[in-house]
Design a protein around this motif. Structure first.
Motif, PDB file in Angstrom:
ATOM      1  N   CYS A 446       0.951  -1.196  -0.066  1.00 22.55           N
ATOM      2  CA  CYS A 446       0.058  -0.145   0.110  1.00 22.55           C
ATOM      3  C   CYS A 446       0.879   1.365  -0.038  1.00 22.55           C
ATOM      4  CB  CYS A 446      -0.803  -0.025   1.193  1.00 22.55           C
ATOM      5  SG  CYS A 446      -2.396  -1.089   1.057  1.00 22.55           S
ATOM      6  N   THR A 447       1.928   1.288   0.772  1.00 21.86           N
ATOM      7  CA  THR A 447       2.840   2.580   0.965  1.00 21.86           C
ATOM      8  C   THR A 447       3.561   2.663  -0.476  1.00 21.86           C
ATOM      9  OG1 THR A 447       4.463   1.242   1.496  1.00 21.86           O
ATOM     10  CG2 THR A 447       3.165   2.148   3.412  1.00 21.86           C
ATOM     11  N   GLN A 448       4.023   1.592  -1.121  1.00 18.22           N
ATOM     12  CA  GLN A 448       4.463   1.569  -2.593  1.00 18.22           C
ATOM     13  C   GLN A 448       3.441   2.332  -3.508  1.00 18.22           C
ATOM     14  OE1 GLN A 448       5.625  -2.585  -2.527  1.00 18.22           O
ATOM     15  NE2 GLN A 448       7.895  -2.059  -2.590  1.00 18.22           N
ATOM     16  N   ALA A 449       2.475   1.537  -3.604  1.00 19.96           N
ATOM     17  CA  ALA A 449       1.114   2.048  -4.380  1.00 19.96           C
ATOM     18  C   ALA A 449       1.000   3.699  -4.236  1.00 19.96           C
ATOM     19  CB  ALA A 449      -0.007   1.304  -4.419  1.00 19.96           C
ATOM     20  N   LEU A 450       0.548   4.026  -2.907  1.00 23.07           N
ATOM     21  CA  LEU A 450       0.412   5.364  -2.802  1.00 23.07           C
ATOM     22  C   LEU A 450       1.617   6.136  -3.016  1.00 23.07           C
ATOM     23  CD1 LEU A 450      -1.478   5.009   0.739  1.00 23.07           C
ATOM     24  CD2 LEU A 450      -2.512   5.459  -1.642  1.00 23.07           C
ATOM     25  N   ALA A 451       2.611   5.837  -2.870  1.00 29.91           N
ATOM     26  CA  ALA A 451       3.839   6.633  -3.230  1.00 29.91           C
ATOM     27  C   ALA A 451       3.811   6.848  -4.501  1.00 29.91           C
ATOM     28  CB  ALA A 451       5.057   6.178  -2.394  1.00 29.91           C
ATOM     29  N   LEU A 452       3.818   6.004  -5.436  1.00 34.04           N
ATOM     30  CA  LEU A 452       3.779   5.718  -6.982  1.00 34.04           C
ATOM     31  C   LEU A 452       2.792   6.964  -7.438  1.00 34.04           C
ATOM     32  CD1 LEU A 452       4.522   2.194  -7.671  1.00 34.04           C
ATOM     33  CD2 LEU A 452       5.986   4.052  -8.380  1.00 34.04           C
ATOM     34  N   ILE A 453       1.505   6.629  -6.813  1.00 25.82           N
ATOM     35  CA  ILE A 453       0.263   7.581  -7.441  1.00 25.82           C
ATOM     36  C   ILE A 453       0.734   9.007  -7.036  1.00 25.82           C
ATOM     37  CG2 ILE A 453      -2.056   7.960  -6.966  1.00 25.82           C
ATOM     38  CD1 ILE A 453      -2.732   4.929  -6.328  1.00 25.82           C
ATOM     39  N   GLU A 454       1.167   9.385  -5.764  1.00 24.07           N
ATOM     40  CA  GLU A 454       1.778  10.740  -5.245  1.00 24.07           C
ATOM     41  C   GLU A 454       2.764  11.055  -6.371  1.00 24.07           C
ATOM     42  OE1 GLU A 454       1.893  14.309  -3.450  1.00 24.07           O
ATOM     43  OE2 GLU A 454       0.388  12.681  -3.487  1.00 24.07           O
ATOM     44  N   MET A 455       3.639  10.477  -6.720  1.00 27.11           N
ATOM     45  CA  MET A 455       4.828  11.046  -7.466  1.00 27.11           C
ATOM     46  C   MET A 455       4.310  11.075  -8.813  1.00 27.11           C
ATOM     47  SD  MET A 455       7.468  11.123  -5.517  1.00 27.11           S
ATOM     48  CE  MET A 455       8.920  10.861  -6.242  1.00 27.11           C
ATOM     49  N   TYR A 456       3.689  10.271  -9.430  1.00 21.22           N
ATOM     50  CA  TYR A 456       3.008  10.598 -10.883  1.00 21.22           C
ATOM     51  C   TYR A 456       1.899  11.649 -10.852  1.00 21.22           C
ATOM     52  CZ  TYR A 456       1.347   8.749 -15.366  1.00 21.22           C
ATOM     53  OH  TYR A 456       0.729   8.988 -16.741  1.00 21.22           O
ATOM     54  N   ASN A 457       1.096  11.773 -10.066  1.00 24.53           N
ATOM     55  CA  ASN A 457       0.127  12.948 -10.060  1.00 24.53           C
ATOM     56  C   ASN A 457       0.312  14.139  -9.590  1.00 24.53           C
ATOM     57  OD1 ASN A 457      -2.286  11.304 -11.679  1.00 24.53           O
ATOM     58  ND2 ASN A 457      -1.828  10.155  -9.948  1.00 24.53           N
ATOM     59  N   ALA A 458       1.621  14.265  -8.811  1.00 22.33           N
ATOM     60  CA  ALA A 458       2.001  15.530  -8.255  1.00 22.33           C
ATOM     61  C   ALA A 458       2.196  16.643  -9.190  1.00 22.33           C
ATOM     62  CB  ALA A 458       3.371  15.470  -7.312  1.00 22.33           C
ATOM     63  N   PRO A 459       1.851  17.946  -8.867  1.00 23.44           N
ATOM     64  CA  PRO A 459       1.845  18.955 -10.029  1.00 23.44           C
ATOM     65  C   PRO A 459       3.510  19.480  -9.818  1.00 23.44           C
ATOM     66  CG  PRO A 459       0.790  19.725  -7.700  1.00 23.44           C
ATOM     67  CD  PRO A 459       0.895  18.195  -7.834  1.00 23.44           C
ATOM     68  N   ALA A 460       3.748  19.991 -11.211  1.00 24.72           N
ATOM     69  CA  ALA A 460       5.149  20.379 -11.178  1.00 24.72           C
ATOM     70  C   ALA A 460       5.529  21.335 -10.057  1.00 24.72           C
ATOM     71  CB  ALA A 460       5.292  21.079 -12.396  1.00 24.72           C
ATOM     72  N   GLY A 461       6.660  21.010  -9.681  1.00 24.05           N
ATOM     73  CA  GLY A 461       7.228  21.693  -8.588  1.00 24.05           C
ATOM     74  C   GLY A 461       7.071  21.480  -7.154  1.00 24.05           C
ATOM     75  N   ARG A 462       6.239  20.499  -6.780  1.00 21.68           N
ATOM     76  CA  ARG A 462       5.719  19.826  -5.598  1.00 21.68           C
ATOM     77  C   ARG A 462       6.993  19.191  -5.005  1.00 21.68           C
ATOM     78  NH1 ARG A 462       0.577  16.492  -4.304  1.00 21.68           N
ATOM     79  NH2 ARG A 462      -0.252  18.580  -4.527  1.00 21.68           N
ATOM     80  N   TYR A 463       7.612  18.242  -5.867  1.00 21.56           N
ATOM     81  CA  TYR A 463       8.815  17.676  -5.330  1.00 21.56           C
ATOM     82  C   TYR A 463      10.197  17.857  -6.130  1.00 21.56           C
ATOM     83  CZ  TYR A 463       5.325  14.789  -3.150  1.00 21.56           C
ATOM     84  OH  TYR A 463       4.411  14.094  -2.232  1.00 21.56           O
ATOM     85  N   LYS A 464      10.996  18.498  -5.378  1.00 25.24           N
ATOM     86  CA  LYS A 464      12.350  18.748  -6.053  1.00 25.24           C
ATOM     87  C   LYS A 464      13.190  17.561  -6.358  1.00 25.24           C
ATOM     88  CE  LYS A 464      10.845  23.126  -5.421  1.00 25.24           C
ATOM     89  NZ  LYS A 464      10.254  24.045  -6.553  1.00 25.24           N
ATOM     90  N   GLN A 465      14.539  17.717  -6.663  1.00 24.38           N
ATOM     91  CA  GLN A 465      15.399  16.648  -6.867  1.00 24.38           C
ATOM     92  C   GLN A 465      15.900  16.443  -5.493  1.00 24.38           C
ATOM     93  OE1 GLN A 465      18.221  18.480  -9.797  1.00 24.38           O
ATOM     94  NE2 GLN A 465      16.479  18.291 -11.503  1.00 24.38           N
ATOM     95  N   ASP A 466      15.080  15.768  -4.700  1.00 20.93           N
ATOM     96  CA  ASP A 466      15.676  15.326  -3.365  1.00 20.93           C
ATOM     97  C   ASP A 466      14.770  13.981  -2.966  1.00 20.93           C
ATOM     98  OD1 ASP A 466      16.798  15.552  -0.887  1.00 20.93           O
ATOM     99  OD2 ASP A 466      16.257  17.543  -0.643  1.00 20.93           O
ATOM    100  N   VAL A 467      15.289  13.601  -1.621  1.00 19.29           N
ATOM    101  CA  VAL A 467      14.387  12.499  -1.345  1.00 19.29           C
ATOM    102  C   VAL A 467      13.476  12.857  -0.087  1.00 19.29           C
ATOM    103  CG1 VAL A 467      15.061  10.073  -0.133  1.00 19.29           C
ATOM    104  CG2 VAL A 467      16.864  11.304  -1.332  1.00 19.29           C
ATOM    105  N   TYR A 468      12.263  12.340  -0.332  1.00 16.02           N
ATOM    106  CA  TYR A 468      11.255  12.723   0.550  1.00 16.02           C
ATOM    107  C   TYR A 468      10.411  11.653   1.225  1.00 16.02           C
ATOM    108  CZ  TYR A 468      11.022  17.083  -2.268  1.00 16.02           C
ATOM    109  OH  TYR A 468      11.380  18.199  -2.759  1.00 16.02           O
ATOM    110  N   LEU A 469      10.082  11.729   2.542  1.00 18.28           N
ATOM    111  CA  LEU A 469       9.228  10.807   3.229  1.00 18.28           C
ATOM    112  C   LEU A 469       7.817  10.792   3.018  1.00 18.28           C
ATOM    113  CD1 LEU A 469      10.783  11.449   6.921  1.00 18.28           C
ATOM    114  CD2 LEU A 469      11.061   9.586   5.425  1.00 18.28           C
TER     115      LEU A 469
END
Length: 516
Positions: A446-469
């Motif tokens: 579940c954590t893997q699937a939700l993380a993939l969904i979040e990363m794939y659908n996140a608007p541009a700029g929400r996540y930078k070139q870094d490691v997130y929890l």
């Protein structure tokens, strides 16, 4: 590709017809019903996987062979599923029916990921996603793979460990039309070849992955080094292991991580349930299956008192073992003391212990010098992700003899007759010799699937070139998906209570700095 000796090409007409049941039950017949099979000797290279440039393996004095030792090599066999699909490489497609039954059993014990599939499959949140995966290929992983596909993703998958693949499950996934490149007992070359097949895609079919799901960082490593142009198209990396997360933070520190990554290893649900509760059960099962050892009164040393080490110690103590711990961190060492375990140095007890378990995520924790001093019959195994914790390469010398006892169990014999029992050649013992509880795998999936969904659908700029929890809200959602199976009922806060605590009624209920 490795060179092979010339063999005999068997035409389909010359082979005896066998039933699926016969193929599954007979090692000699298991793979005869394959088209274009070239009869070749099995690989004898016992080299290491997991980017193990730190290890050495010569294969000297080794007398055993890997599981599935038969007349063909999967890369030389032309296989198709019942629909004519051939973009896969597994041990034997005829085992698919047995693998499907194992997947169905796993689904019954994975309520969270099945609930997520049911809730999200209409919305298709991963529509257009092209995922390359590199994790253990087990029945539980198959449930995750089929969930991601139900949510719209296109998937190609390779194993992160050469011994943890369940051949029948890989066959079932291939029969279902997934591009799976995995079989138990791969060589080092096979290991990297499988990952590259997943990255490159089918011949003459354009494929450029935009998401990576990794367990150990091997796919990320290969894409960075060998496929930099394709790596530019990656929208996000999801990593679930201590080793892989460590590599990501190293890349980020050096400025080489050019895409965002999600560290789910340190999400609460993954750390507590997969690392602690899962290992608490799987360490016992692994040791029992491989050695039939009785734990009562045995002196056991666990190297590392993180969540994995804690789980191992609790389980062994509960069965009457005398458990000791090694630690470098004073906080973890104090926890071990307060939990009733003696904290020692390896050198102080190495001659007296009956079982040695590593769970540090480090390298060279147990050296050849330590192994030389172990008592006769000592069981040695690793519960950490990487195969660098035990100096197995140091045991592959002409003066020592390797003797295969059973699958994943070796005697390493010294000139004076002393022998130790080495499990899974120092690789992750619970997934090489046993399995993990499906319920816990559901939480991680579940954590893997939700993380993939979040990363794939996140608007541009929400996540930078870094490691997130993983966001705390998602962690809580993963937990809530599994409560129904226990008939658990959460208490709901009153509005006044919410204002007093300064939190939302729907959560998150704890700040990010809270330690569970």
């Amino acid at each position: 590709m490795a060179d092979f000796e010339d063999g005999v090409i068997l035409s389909p007409k010359s082979r005896p017809k066998i039933t699926e049941e016969q193929a599954h039950n007979s090692p000699k017949l298991r793979d005869t019903k394959l088209t274009g099979t070239k009869r070749v000797p099995r690989f004898r290279n016992r080299s290491l996987s997991q980017s193990s440039n730190d290890s050495f393996s010569s294969g000297a004095s080794y007398t055993g062979s890997s599981d599935g030792d038969d007349d063909h090599h999967p890369r030389e066999a032309e296989q198709k599923n019942s629909q004519g699909f051939s973009d896969f490489c597994v041990r034997n497609i005829l085992q698919a029916a047995f693998g499907r039954r194992e997947i169905e059993i796993a689904e019954q014990e994975m309520p969270g990921i099945m609930a997520l599939r049911k809730r999200a499959q209409q919305d298709k949140p991963l529509d257009g996603a092209k995922i390359v995966g590199c994790t253990h290929i087990t029945a539980q992983t198959a449930v995750l793979i089929e969930t991601l596909a139900a949510l719209g993703a296109n998937i190609r998958w390779a194993p992160c460990n050469i011994y943890s693949t369940q051949n029948e499950v890989a066959a079932a996934l291939a029969e279902a039309g997934f591009s799976i490149f995995a079989w138990k007992g791969e060589t080092e070359e096979d290991f990297w070849w499988c990952i590259e097949q997943c990255i490159e895609g089918e011949e003459n079919q354009p494929w450029s992955p935009n998401l990576i799901i990794d367990d150990g960082g091997d796919t990320t490593h290969v894409m960075l080094k060998k496929y930099p142009d394709k790596f530019k198209n990656i929208k996000g990396i999801v990593e679930e292991s201590v080793t892989g997360v460590h590599r990501l933070y190293q890349l980020s520190k050096c400025g080489k991580l050019t895409v965002p990554a999600m560290n789910i290893n340190d999400s609460v649900t993954k750390t507590k349930f997969d690392n602690l509760y899962s290992c608490r059960e799987s360490i016992l099962d692994s040791l029992k299956r491989t050695t039939d050892v009785m734990f009562g009164g045995k002196q056991v040393l666990v190297c590392g008192y993180g969540e994995v080490g804690k789980g191992c110690c609790q389980a062994l103590k509960g069965l009457g073992a005398i458990v000791m711990v090694t630690e470098i961190d004073p906080i973890c060492a104090l926890q071990a003391c307060m939990d009733g375990f003696r904290v020692v140095k390896l050198n102080e007890v190495v001659r007296n212990i009956d079982i040695l378990i590593t769970a540090t995520g480090n390298k060279n924790v147990v050296t050849r010098e330590h192994l030389d001093r172990l008592k006769n019959g000592c069981i040695v195994c690793n519960m950490g992700h990487s195969n660098t914790e035990i100096d197995v390469g140091g045991l592959r010398t002409p003066d020592l003899t390797w003797e295969r006892v059973r699958s994943q169990v070796d005697h390493v014999i010294w000139p004076d007759g002393k022998r130790i029992v080495l499990l899974a050649e120092g690789r992750l013992v619970n997934l090489s010799c046993s399995s993990i509880p499906s319920f816990v795998a559901s939480i991680t999936a579940c954590t893997q699937a939700l993380a993939l969904i979040e990363m794939y659908n996140a608007p541009a700029g929400r996540y930078k070139q870094d490691v997130y929890l993983l966001p705390k809200k998602m962690d809580e959602y993963v937990a809530s998906l599994h409560l129904a199976s226990f008939d658990a009922h959460l208490t709901e806060l009153a509005d006044e209570q919410c204002r007093y605590l300064g939190i939302n009624k729907a959560g998150p209920f704890k700040p990010n700095y809270y330690k569970y």
